[in-house]
Scaffold this active site. Structure first.
Site, PDB file in Angstrom:
ATOM      1  N   ARG A 197       0.857  -1.431  -0.042  1.00 49.82           N
ATOM      2  CA  ARG A 197       0.193  -0.166  -0.150  1.00 49.82           C
ATOM      3  C   ARG A 197       1.011   1.261   0.248  1.00 49.82           C
ATOM      4  O   ARG A 197       2.133   1.145  -0.096  1.00 49.82           O
ATOM      5  CB  ARG A 197      -1.205   0.141   1.948  1.00 49.82           C
ATOM      6  CG  ARG A 197       0.340   0.361   2.726  1.00 49.82           C
ATOM      7  CD  ARG A 197      -1.019  -0.027   3.723  1.00 49.82           C
ATOM      8  NE  ARG A 197      -0.186   0.062   5.049  1.00 49.82           N
ATOM      9  CZ  ARG A 197      -1.083   0.199   6.001  1.00 49.82           C
ATOM     10  NH1 ARG A 197      -2.299   0.261   6.312  1.00 49.82           N
ATOM     11  NH2 ARG A 197      -0.685   0.022   7.612  1.00 49.82           N
ATOM     12  N   THR A 199       3.269   4.515   0.911  1.00 43.63           N
ATOM     13  CA  THR A 199       3.922   4.488   1.687  1.00 43.63           C
ATOM     14  C   THR A 199       5.189   6.014   2.323  1.00 43.63           C
ATOM     15  O   THR A 199       5.330   5.768   3.058  1.00 43.63           O
ATOM     16  CB  THR A 199       5.737   3.540   2.026  1.00 43.63           C
ATOM     17  OG1 THR A 199       5.881   3.406   0.465  1.00 43.63           O
ATOM     18  CG2 THR A 199       5.046   2.148   1.080  1.00 43.63           C
ATOM     19  N   TRP A 210      12.690   3.709 -11.303  1.00 42.00           N
ATOM     20  CA  TRP A 210      12.400   3.525 -12.119  1.00 42.00           C
ATOM     21  C   TRP A 210      12.627   4.087 -13.462  1.00 42.00           C
ATOM     22  O   TRP A 210      13.133   3.132 -14.710  1.00 42.00           O
ATOM     23  CB  TRP A 210      10.736   4.343 -11.979  1.00 42.00           C
ATOM     24  CG  TRP A 210       9.798   4.172 -11.476  1.00 42.00           C
ATOM     25  CD1 TRP A 210       8.961   4.470 -10.406  1.00 42.00           C
ATOM     26  CD2 TRP A 210       9.350   2.379 -11.661  1.00 42.00           C
ATOM     27  NE1 TRP A 210       8.586   3.493  -9.246  1.00 42.00           N
ATOM     28  CE2 TRP A 210       8.368   2.288 -10.580  1.00 42.00           C
ATOM     29  CE3 TRP A 210       9.292   1.463 -12.370  1.00 42.00           C
ATOM     30  CZ2 TRP A 210       7.680   0.985 -10.291  1.00 42.00           C
ATOM     31  CZ3 TRP A 210       8.784   0.380 -12.022  1.00 42.00           C
ATOM     32  CH2 TRP A 210       7.912   0.022 -11.112  1.00 42.00           C
ATOM     33  N   SER A 238       5.982  -2.696 -17.264  1.00 39.94           N
ATOM     34  CA  SER A 238       4.505  -1.778 -17.436  1.00 39.94           C
ATOM     35  C   SER A 238       3.671  -1.977 -16.391  1.00 39.94           C
ATOM     36  O   SER A 238       2.396  -1.613 -15.500  1.00 39.94           O
ATOM     37  CB  SER A 238       4.208  -0.862 -18.515  1.00 39.94           C
ATOM     38  OG  SER A 238       2.836  -0.616 -18.366  1.00 39.94           O
ATOM     39  N   HIS A 241       4.069  -2.266 -13.220  1.00 43.32           N
ATOM     40  CA  HIS A 241       4.052  -0.655 -12.653  1.00 43.32           C
ATOM     41  C   HIS A 241       2.892  -0.621 -12.224  1.00 43.32           C
ATOM     42  O   HIS A 241       2.452   0.015 -10.955  1.00 43.32           O
ATOM     43  CB  HIS A 241       5.308  -0.100 -13.700  1.00 43.32           C
ATOM     44  CG  HIS A 241       5.568   1.469 -12.939  1.00 43.32           C
ATOM     45  ND1 HIS A 241       6.027   1.993 -13.727  1.00 43.32           N
ATOM     46  CD2 HIS A 241       4.662   1.885 -11.776  1.00 43.32           C
ATOM     47  CE1 HIS A 241       5.653   3.230 -12.940  1.00 43.32           C
ATOM     48  NE2 HIS A 241       5.517   3.357 -11.681  1.00 43.32           N
ATOM     49  N   ARG A 271      -2.417   8.064 -12.207  1.00 42.59           N
ATOM     50  CA  ARG A 271      -1.163   7.560 -12.509  1.00 42.59           C
ATOM     51  C   ARG A 271      -1.579   5.871 -13.512  1.00 42.59           C
ATOM     52  O   ARG A 271      -0.936   5.846 -14.248  1.00 42.59           O
ATOM     53  CB  ARG A 271      -0.516   6.837 -11.069  1.00 42.59           C
ATOM     54  CG  ARG A 271       0.285   7.620 -10.566  1.00 42.59           C
ATOM     55  CD  ARG A 271       0.941   7.373  -9.473  1.00 42.59           C
ATOM     56  NE  ARG A 271       0.926   8.274  -8.302  1.00 42.59           N
ATOM     57  CZ  ARG A 271       1.701   7.592  -7.230  1.00 42.59           C
ATOM     58  NH1 ARG A 271       2.155   6.326  -6.892  1.00 42.59           N
ATOM     59  NH2 ARG A 271       1.970   8.738  -6.434  1.00 42.59           N
ATOM     60  N   CYS A 371      13.068   2.001   0.407  1.00 44.09           N
ATOM     61  CA  CYS A 371      11.853   1.947   1.385  1.00 44.09           C
ATOM     62  C   CYS A 371      11.569   0.412   1.761  1.00 44.09           C
ATOM     63  O   CYS A 371      11.086   0.046  -0.020  1.00 44.09           O
ATOM     64  CB  CYS A 371      10.679   2.668   0.382  1.00 44.09           C
ATOM     65  SG  CYS A 371       9.425   1.864   1.366  1.00 44.09           S
ATOM     66  N   CYS A 374       8.410  -1.715   0.502  1.00 45.68           N
ATOM     67  CA  CYS A 374       8.459  -1.024  -1.730  1.00 45.68           C
ATOM     68  C   CYS A 374       9.542  -1.982  -1.724  1.00 45.68           C
ATOM     69  O   CYS A 374       9.564  -3.391  -2.729  1.00 45.68           O
ATOM     70  CB  CYS A 374       9.122  -0.180  -2.028  1.00 45.68           C
ATOM     71  SG  CYS A 374       7.946   1.930  -0.942  1.00 45.68           S
TER      72      CYS A 374
END
Length: 455
Positions: A197, A199, A210, A238, A241, A271, A371, A374
């Protein structure tokens, strides 16, 4: 007076019946209008315009796949998502072995996450299954394993079992950079306690991640190119992502002071939905991973899902069989993706080797994510994709070296959890996408795809 009222009622009744008769006549007349007449053309345009108001934005076959959008949404809602949601909660799929403290091979890891939700709670020693542990393992100092969310009880035995459980091999994945056979400095993480989720990880550090993935590793893979093999890696990354962005939007920290979480549809639109290619690539990646799971059905059916809890382990095995051999899925979408069409011709083997190297580079970038949470989900999902690639592009059950294809426990955990993540993303886009587009601007055709640099 009474007569006048009666006459008025009669006139109203006559007009009503005349109107009804006219409507019936018109409807009957339409049925006899020639197909190519101007009236038919007008009716068709009206009907098409009206239907398009509420019809699905994405329709037809998903590009490079063998299943259409409507079928994917239906099967995901009726079969895949409910089953996967149950499966990943069982102990076997709940714990993931991962190196959280890794040195970035490309640049100093100076990424700083501003939220405590970036940190990962590790499992206490007595929580993860006995069969997952090393029989003679020692426990590292608790001082080094205090959970960063302020929960001292969330310490974990970071020494992992040296033997794989019954029927499984501890073999390295040629598609990924991590050495999954190296148990040094690895730990088990309870995925249910560390959801994917929002962060707060963004800015230059996330942008560099990226950039490294897309610009350095995918720049030779033109997403609009005619060669399917050259599109495959870009579309997978993609799609992944997009899925990450969907999960951030689905569970977003709306108010940090009150710790209130909820949906942020504006982020979903900005996004993902704003760029139709991102939605298409999400569906593609979902079907690609689904195909790898169904292709490995015989192998996964015979796997020993042993965690020391007979009841839960049996339920895990039964649910996996149900997932692998569901009649609705096999009827509606028997082969989500046809891997046999790829790597053909004289350049096929070399092209596959280049793609493998590029994917390994992408997996190595995961160690540069600043992170922890992540990094955890990045490593899990990249390993899941690498496992899907390993399954789909082995020939006759053998890898490139001619060895019989083997999957280790961590690969299967990553593969199934990745499929669940993609299933959740497809479901959220299908259910909330129309509302988000109505609120934040409907896109017809869509702008050209651009890279979003945030997690």
């Amino acid at each position: 007076m009474v007569k006048s009222e009666n006459e008025q009622r009669k006139r109203v009744n006559q007009r009503t019946w005349i109107s009804i008769g006219a409507v019936i006549f018109l409807l009957l007349g339409i049925g006899f209008v020639p197909r190519n007449s101007p009236v038919t053309s007008l009716i068709h345009r009206i009907k098409t315009c009206y239907c398009s108001q509420d019809g699905p934005k994405y329709h037809g076959i998903v590009e490079d796949c063998c299943c259409d959008y409507q079928t994917v949404d239906r099967i995901n809602e009726e079969v895949l998502n409910p089953l996967l949601q149950q499966i990943v909660k069982y102990p076997f799929f709940r714990y993931f072995k991962v190196k959280l403290w890794c040195d970035c091979p490309f640049w100093p890891d100076d990424g700083m996450c501003r939220l405590r939700d970036c940190s990962v709670c590790e499992c206490p020693e007595n929580e993860f299954p006995e069969t997952f542990r090393k029989s003679s393992g020692s426990v590292l100092s608790s001082d080094d394993l205090v959970c960063q969310e302020g929960k001292p009880e969330a310490t974990v035995d970071r020494t992992i079992d040296v033997k794989a459980f019954k029927g499984w091999m501890e073999v390295d994945n040629p598609w990924t950079n991590d050495d999954e056979t190296d148990n040094a400095e690895m730990t088990y993480v309870n995925l249910q306690l560390n959801p994917e989720r929002y962060t707060g990880y963004s800015g230059p550090s996330a942008r560099r991640i990226w950039d490294a993935i897309y610009l350095e590793n995918c720049q030779k893979l033109d997403p609009s190119g005619e060669c399917q093999e050259r599109r495959i890696l870009y579309k997978l990354i993609s799609g992944l992502h997009s899925s990450i962005s969907v999960h951030i939007a689905a569970e977003y920290l709306l108010d940090e002071k009150t710790n209130m979480w909820g949906q942020k549809l504006s982020l979903l639109y900005d996004r993902v939905l704003k760029y139709p290619d991102r939605v298409r690539n999400l569906y593609f990646t979902f079907l690609f991973v689904l195909r790898s799971v169904t292709k490995a059905a015989d192998y996964l059916e015979q796997a020993d899902y042993d965690t020391g809890n007979p009841v839960e382990d049996l339920n895990t095995q039964l649910l996996m069989k149900k997932l692998l051999y569901d009649h609705k899925l096999q009827t509606a979408c028997p082969k989500p993706f046809d891997e046999a069409k790829m790597w053909k011709g004289q350049s096929g083997p070399e092209l596959m080797k280049q793609t493998q190297i590029q994917f390994r580079n992408i997996s190595a970038v995961m160690d540069c994510i600043g992170c922890e949470k992540c990094r955890l989900w990045g490593k899990l999902q990249i390993l899941g994709l690498g496992t899907a690639l390993k399954i789909l592009f082995s020939e006759n059950g053998q890898d490139q070296s001619g060895q019989h294809l083997q999957l280790q426990r961590n690969e299967v955990i990553a593969l199934v959890n990745l499929l669940n993540r993609l299933s959740e993303s497809v479901k959220f886009v299908h259910e909330m996408g129309p509302s988000a587009e109505r609120m934040f601007g409907k896109i017809i055709g869509g702008p050209t795809d651009q890279i979003s640099h945030q997690f």
